[in-house]
Design an enzyme around this catalytic site. Structure first.
Site, mmCIF file in Angstrom:
data_model
loop_
_atom_site.group_PDB
_atom_site.id
_atom_site.type_symbol
_atom_site.label_atom_id
_atom_site.label_comp_id
_atom_site.label_asym_id
_atom_site.label_seq_id
_atom_site.Cartn_x
_atom_site.Cartn_y
_atom_site.Cartn_z
ATOM 1 N N CYS A 114 -68.682 64.598 89.152
ATOM 2 C CA CYS A 114 -67.785 65.382 89.889
ATOM 3 C C CYS A 114 -68.360 67.122 90.154
ATOM 4 O O CYS A 114 -68.461 67.841 91.141
ATOM 5 C CB CYS A 114 -66.677 65.341 90.308
ATOM 6 S SG CYS A 114 -65.809 64.345 90.106
ATOM 7 N N HIS A 121 -60.784 72.783 92.302
ATOM 8 C CA HIS A 121 -62.062 71.149 92.278
ATOM 9 C C HIS A 121 -60.351 70.666 93.278
ATOM 10 O O HIS A 121 -60.975 69.700 94.371
ATOM 11 C CB HIS A 121 -61.609 70.871 90.648
ATOM 12 C CG HIS A 121 -61.964 69.395 90.788
ATOM 13 N ND1 HIS A 121 -63.407 68.421 91.230
ATOM 14 C CD2 HIS A 121 -61.179 68.493 90.486
ATOM 15 C CE1 HIS A 121 -63.277 67.264 91.063
ATOM 16 N NE2 HIS A 121 -62.337 67.475 90.017
ATOM 17 N N HIS A 173 -62.470 63.203 98.057
ATOM 18 C CA HIS A 173 -63.819 63.724 97.069
ATOM 19 C C HIS A 173 -64.944 62.995 96.950
ATOM 20 O O HIS A 173 -64.616 61.906 97.395
ATOM 21 C CB HIS A 173 -62.972 63.308 96.196
ATOM 22 C CG HIS A 173 -63.578 63.248 94.609
ATOM 23 N ND1 HIS A 173 -64.880 63.859 95.020
ATOM 24 C CD2 HIS A 173 -63.130 63.485 93.153
ATOM 25 C CE1 HIS A 173 -65.261 64.956 93.809
ATOM 26 N NE2 HIS A 173 -64.247 64.426 92.974
#
Length: 632
Positions: A280, A433, A471
């Protein structure tokens, strides 16, 4: 003198729309915009979605009926808002109501049965002995199992994950250039990078004329590769479906193709190329490589980004099998309702149950500070450092670990040395995040609190754009960077509006996590910490400085006369960037795709002891003459 990496352009496409000129950011804070800005944002979105069209006569719909801008914005407002951000997956991707998933069900003897959101056609046939099925409303069935002993049932259910962060409804990247046989992620890379290059406001040939061919770097990759029918997905499925594998599916599925396509079909680059992967944190990994190369003087211009198209049933099933995604049953359970709230299913630091997968393509153009001033490039900010650390020994490869403590603390210390402790304490914010997994909500807030305590920071503003976008895996930290540039421009910190309250287990004692858009005071929002925590222990934190701070430093480094000359050149660049924005808002995206262009004739390359001359490039490549290890 170490060069400062300056952000001179940015662009791309994600669930909030087009990134250049802050359109995507404005979609996220649309409630906080002026009426004029809100109208412009809605109209640009409507054009991108194909809801409206534009010509010299103004706006008109698909029936040909014309409207004033105010009328058009009012007419399409609901459709534009509902067709963006996180929403239920449409059949353009796959039919979530027709694809079955698997679930293990436990039922003790004596219980009457369970209700499942499935249709009768999804039940195993023939039915197992002792099963009785009764069809109910809303596609549900009640299964009753008769027997004396406890039993475990494994039933076929419809897909539990039904929402994602999707590109605006109706926007098809491949329709804007000759995209035949390109996987979706590569289509998105082409249009996303084109948006950034066009938003630069400087013809690309003028940039190339100022540098040698090897002083351009492209840094781009994605996590999953290309898994749709035109990439690895089609390659792996073809034999099972009785089809023939094509010659394109294997090479076009590679993770490096996002960079390769830009070199070959957008930029015509013979310079440095890189596709660094870090789960990620992939975008930040690539940004770090570019920043370090600019600081070292190896390159002068960098195109950095990532494009990911993971909204496929197979990818979603993979993450769901890990228990990582927000599902219908989980959302119903934590909300104690009968209907899943898909729109608000990504809930950083709130009552969360998993992340929401998304697609996105985000790119930035970096230059060293000297070149940016010479070209009159717009300065949207600068990147000080990106810190990367692993987690060490761990039981679960997907769980959080200590590496992010290191990256965050290093990032703040770096900003203190660059801008001073008071500026960090009073003028910085965190782009978290914020994946919306319960573990991340707790662990990330703990990290921020510990670092805040170490540097005597109070009421540290925290936001998380995944609450709007979902995401997007590889480009996720690119989504975050685009959000930070918007905060610099508008002075508004997007609230985490998908959350009604901060979860009690989240330690926010030294943090300020707004649930509505927050207008920052003068002097706030000058430093952004972009944080990323990736599966496998891929932690990264980037430090990005505002245009205001960057201008101050460049005035000091180069003097008022040089900076005044830069500002004069910058006026023309701004006009050209604004002209592109206006055209793109009216439907002219000007996607750069130079397939079929005459390639470089290798016989015309000239090599001697002084350097290399490449046809089509004004400056030659020169060899390094300094002895790299003078003590040898």
């Amino acid at each position: 003198m170490v060069k400062l990496p300056v952000i001179t352009a940015f662009g791309g496409y994600g669930p909030a729309g087009r990134s250049s000129s802050h359109h995507a950011f404005r979609r996220m804070i649309i409630e906080s915009l002026s009426e004029e800005e809100r109208q412009d944002t809605l109209l640009s979105l409507a054009i991108l979605m194909g809801v409206l069209k534009y010509d010299e006569g103004g706006y008109y719909d698909i029936s040909g009926k014309r409207f004033t801008p105010a009328q058009a914005a009012a007419r399409i407002k609901d459709e534009a808002l509902e067709g963006t951000l996180i929403r239920k997956i449409t059949r353009d991707y796959f039919d979530v109501d027709a694809i079955a998933g698997h679930a293990k069900l436990n039922m003790a003897s004596g219980e009457e049965g369970f209700s499942f959101n499935i249709s009768a056609r999804q039940l195993p046939q023939p039915l197992p002995a002792g099963w009785h099925v009764e069809e109910l409303a809303d596609r549900r069935v009640r299964i009753t199992v008769q027997g004396e002993m406890d039993c475990k049932i494994e039933a076929l259910l419809r897909t539990e994950v039904q929402a994602a962060g999707l590109l605006p409804q109706g926007f098809r990247p491949g329709d804007h250039y000759n995209s035949q046989f390109h996987p979706r992620a590569l289509q998105m890379a082409i249009v996303g990078a084109s948006d950034a290059i066009n938003a630069l406001g400087i013809p690309w040939r003028e940039v190339q004329a100022k540098i040698t061919p090897d002083q351009l770097g492209v840094y781009s990759g994605n996590i999953m590769g290309q898994l749709d029918d035109y990439g690895f997905g089609g390659m792996l499925q073809s034999r099972l479906k009785g089809h023939r594998v094509s010659a394109k599916q294997c090479p076009l599925g590679l993770n490096s193709m996002c960079a390769d396509f830009l070199n070959a079909y957008v930029l015509g680059s013979v310079g440095h190329t890189s596709a660094t992967l870090g789960a990620c944190a992939t975008f930040l990994y690539n940004l770090n490589a570019a920043v370090e190369d600019i600081k070292a003087g190896r390159i002068r211009v960098a195109v950095v980004g990532s494009a990911e198209a993971p909204v496929t049933s197979e990818v979603i099933e993979g993450f769901d099998a890990m228990g990582a995604l927000a599902t219908e049953s989980k959302l119903k359970h934590i909300d104690e309702t009968e209907t899943a709230d898909w729109r608000n299913s990504s809930r950083p630091f709130g009552n969360s149950c998993g992340f929401v997968i998304a697609e996105s393509s985000q790119y930035v153009v970096l230059m060293d500070d000297e070149l940016a001033l010479q070209l009159g490039a717009e300065i949207h900010g600068s990147v000080g450092n990106v810190f990367i650390n692993a987690d060490g020994f761990k039981r679960s490869i997907a769980s959080p670990g200590p590496g992010n403590y290191i990256t965050m603390a290093k990032a703040v210390a770096s900003a203190v040395s660059m801008a001073g402790i008071e500026t960090v304490q009073k003028g910085s914010f965190i782009q978290a995040h914020g994946s919306s997994t319960p573990k991340n909500c707790v662990s990330e807030a703990d990290i921020f609190d510990r670092v805040a305590q170490a540097f005597s920071i109070r009421d540290w503003p925290v936001t998380a754009v995944k609450s709007y976008l979902g995401h997007s895996l590889g480009p996720a930290s690119g989504d975050q960077l685009i959000g930070c540039l918007g905060v610099f421009r508008y002075g508004i910190l997007p609230g985490i509006k998908s959350v009604s309250h901060i979860a009690p287990q989240v330690n926010n004692a030294r943090l300020t996590i707004p649930l509505q858009d927050c207008k920052l005071e003068e002097g706030q929002g000058q430093i952004a910490f972009i944080n990323s925590k990736g599966f496998g222990g891929n932690n990264a934190t980037g430090v990005v400085y505002s245009p205001k701070l960057t201008h101050q430093w460049l005035r000091k480094r180069y003097g008022e006369t040089v900076f005044a000359n830069y500002q004069q050149r910058n006026r023309q660049v701004r006009r050209q960037a604004n002209a592109y924005d206006e055209a793109a808002s009216q439907g002219e995206l000007n996607v750069i795709y130079l397939f079929g262009q005459q390639g470089i004739n290798e016989e015309d390359i000239k090599i001697d002891m002084n350097g290399i001359t490449i046809p089509g490039f004004e400056k030659p490549i020169t060899y390094a003459t300094d002895k790299e290890y003078p003590d040898f």
